[in-house]
Design a protein around this motif. Structure first.
Motif, PDB file in Angstrom:
ATOM      1  N   VAL A 191      46.268   7.258 -25.239  1.00  0.00           N
ATOM      2  CA  VAL A 191      47.079   8.435 -25.568  1.00  0.00           C
ATOM      3  C   VAL A 191      46.179   9.612 -25.944  1.00  0.00           C
ATOM      4  CG1 VAL A 191      48.846   9.359 -27.101  1.00  0.00           C
ATOM      5  CG2 VAL A 191      48.969   6.980 -26.358  1.00  0.00           C
ATOM      6  N   LEU A 192      45.161   9.342 -26.749  1.00  0.00           N
ATOM      7  CA  LEU A 192      44.281  10.417 -27.207  1.00  0.00           C
ATOM      8  C   LEU A 192      43.413  10.965 -26.084  1.00  0.00           C
ATOM      9  CD1 LEU A 192      43.283   8.941 -30.670  1.00  0.00           C
ATOM     10  CD2 LEU A 192      44.964  10.724 -30.185  1.00  0.00           C
ATOM     11  N   ASP A 193      43.169  10.147 -25.055  1.00  0.00           N
ATOM     12  CA  ASP A 193      42.410  10.592 -23.882  1.00  0.00           C
ATOM     13  C   ASP A 193      43.314  10.948 -22.701  1.00  0.00           C
ATOM     14  OD1 ASP A 193      39.944  10.295 -25.124  1.00  0.00           O
ATOM     15  OD2 ASP A 193      39.767   8.185 -24.546  1.00  0.00           O
ATOM     16  N   HIS A 194      44.589  11.054 -22.954  1.00  0.00           N
ATOM     17  CA  HIS A 194      45.583  11.312 -21.914  1.00  0.00           C
ATOM     18  C   HIS A 194      45.362  12.698 -21.298  1.00  0.00           C
ATOM     19  CE1 HIS A 194      49.538  11.633 -20.010  1.00  0.00           C
ATOM     20  NE2 HIS A 194      49.772  10.376 -20.322  1.00  0.00           N
ATOM     21  N   PRO A 195      45.526  12.842 -19.991  1.00  0.00           N
ATOM     22  CA  PRO A 195      45.344  14.173 -19.383  1.00  0.00           C
ATOM     23  C   PRO A 195      46.288  15.228 -19.941  1.00  0.00           C
ATOM     24  CG  PRO A 195      46.255  12.582 -17.794  1.00  0.00           C
ATOM     25  CD  PRO A 195      45.769  11.809 -18.961  1.00  0.00           C
TER      26      PRO A 195
END
Length: 392
Positions: free
Chosen positions: A321-325
């Motif tokens: 989620v934190l690295d989600h585009p």
């Protein structure tokens, strides 16, 4: 400019509900002065040391505030708090039942010197009634308002991992405060507001009370499925992943059977003719869908669902989620410079083209005490004297 420029908020708070409310007001530009116990501070400062020695809860709910250490039980500390309240637009408090009254910091006491004051009480059950003296925390409130018993799998209930009852109270508190400020602009009058965690969560129970009143239904625990709709929710695929989708209408159901899982015969089965009938035969119907989804990969089903316009998504872990585009595109992860180093935080999601959001400091305990006292006329000598006797 900030939307709440020149709005002064005095925060008599602890935990999550009121601190999250005042943090939102601070994000919008309000000058938030947080009163904390000398040498101790808010309880949320001590729950862990995950963020460069700071508590993750503190970093979450206390940015954009000034921290003032003040012994409210001392005569001098109480006087200082009243002087700050005299200049405040808003006071927010969520102390234990009866505390502000015993300190003479309740609305009726403070409005004597500040008739325009907006005063927000956030409590568990309210300031009167059969539960008025009960303390309330998120886990307790999740149980009281039915969340635990309707959440989880059929064989075991579960709490919701987020502090959802605190967040609910904070959001209603923010809405109430902004509404009262708007009303004061029109009428010139301040007012007292009450927000309860219990009442707030009752208002979020959605259709479940209606299903009980008119269908005599107590909600079963359905795990990753939906109480009202099927097929709906995450389904495991043959590559060990999940595909999450929502069939929200009968036309969608027809597309799902014919174009996604290639089982048009399900449309002829009287047991599955409507969503309500599918819920009545949930165990049989959902077993068929789960078995079918388990035959192919996540990418296979994603392509099919996308092709027919049925809403779908992934089932992500927190790191994904934190690295989600979309997280990156929305610039939701930002950083603040602190004495301990740069600290990441999740930004306020509001996007206003006529007002900015504040993204400033994370206050160390008591770091603003002297500066705030100077703004209300205390001399350096007086401040040192108060420090010597432990008031600040």
């Amino acid at each position: 400019m900030y939307a709440l420029n020149d709005i002064d908020v005095l925060a008599l708070e602890s935990g999550i509900s009121a601190p999250f409310c005042t943090r939102i007001l601070g994000d919008l530009g309000a000058n938030v002065i947080k009163i904390e116990r000398p040498g101790v501070g808010d309880v949320n400062r001590h729950w862990d040391t995950a963020v460069r020695g700071n508590s993750s809860a503190h970093v979450w709910v206390n940015r954009n505030k000034k921290s003032v250490e003040l012994d409210l039980k001392s005569e001098d500390g109480n006087t200082i708090c009243r002087e700050l309240a005299e200049k405040a637009d808003v006071v927010v408090q969520n102390f234990s039942p009866g505390v502000v009254e015993s300190l003479g910091l309740d609305y009726e006491s403070l409005r004597e010197e500040n008739e325009d004051l907006i005063y927000l009480n956030i409590s568990g059950y309210g300031r009167d009634g059969p539960y008025e003296n009960r303390k309330a925390y998120d886990m307790v409130m999740q149980g009281e308002t039915g969340l635990i018993m309707m959440n989880g799998s059929p064989d075991a209930p579960a709490k919701i991992p987020l502090s959802i009852c605190d967040i609910n109270a904070a959001m209603y508190g923010t809405i109430g405060t902004l509404t009262a400020l708007f009303q004061r602009e029109r009428t010139g009058e301040g007012q007292e507001l009450d927000v309860t965690m219990f009442g707030g969560m009752l208002s979020w129970l959605g259709y479940f009370p209606l299903k009980y009143w008119y269908n005599d239904e107590i909600p079963d625990r359905v795990g990753m499925r939906h109480h009202l709709l099927t097929p709906y929710g995450p389904h495991e695929t043959n590559d060990g992943q999940y595909i999450n989708f929502a069939v929200l209408s009968e036309p969608h159901f027809e597309l799902f059977c014919e174009e996604v899982i290639d089982q048009p015969d399900l449309l002829e089965d009287e047991r599955f003719a409507t969503n309500e009938k599918r819920i009545q035969h949930r165990e049989t119907f959902e077993s068929i869908v789960e078995d079918e989804i388990a035959t192919e990969s996540r990418d296979h089903w994603a392509a099919r669902l996308e092709a027919v316009g049925i809403p779908w998504g992934d089932v992500n872990q927190i790191d994904e989620v934190l690295d989600h585009p979309q997280t990156d595109y929305l610039e939701m992860v930002r950083e603040l410079d602190t004495e301990a180093g740069s600290v990441k935080f999740i930004d306020n999601p509001l996007d206003m083209n006529k007002a900015e959001l504040r993204r400033e400091k994370m206050p160390d305990l008591g770091e603003d005490t002297k500066a705030v006292l100077q703004t209300i006329g205390y001399s350096q000598e007086q401040i040192e004297s108060l420090e010597d006797i432990g008031v600040i």
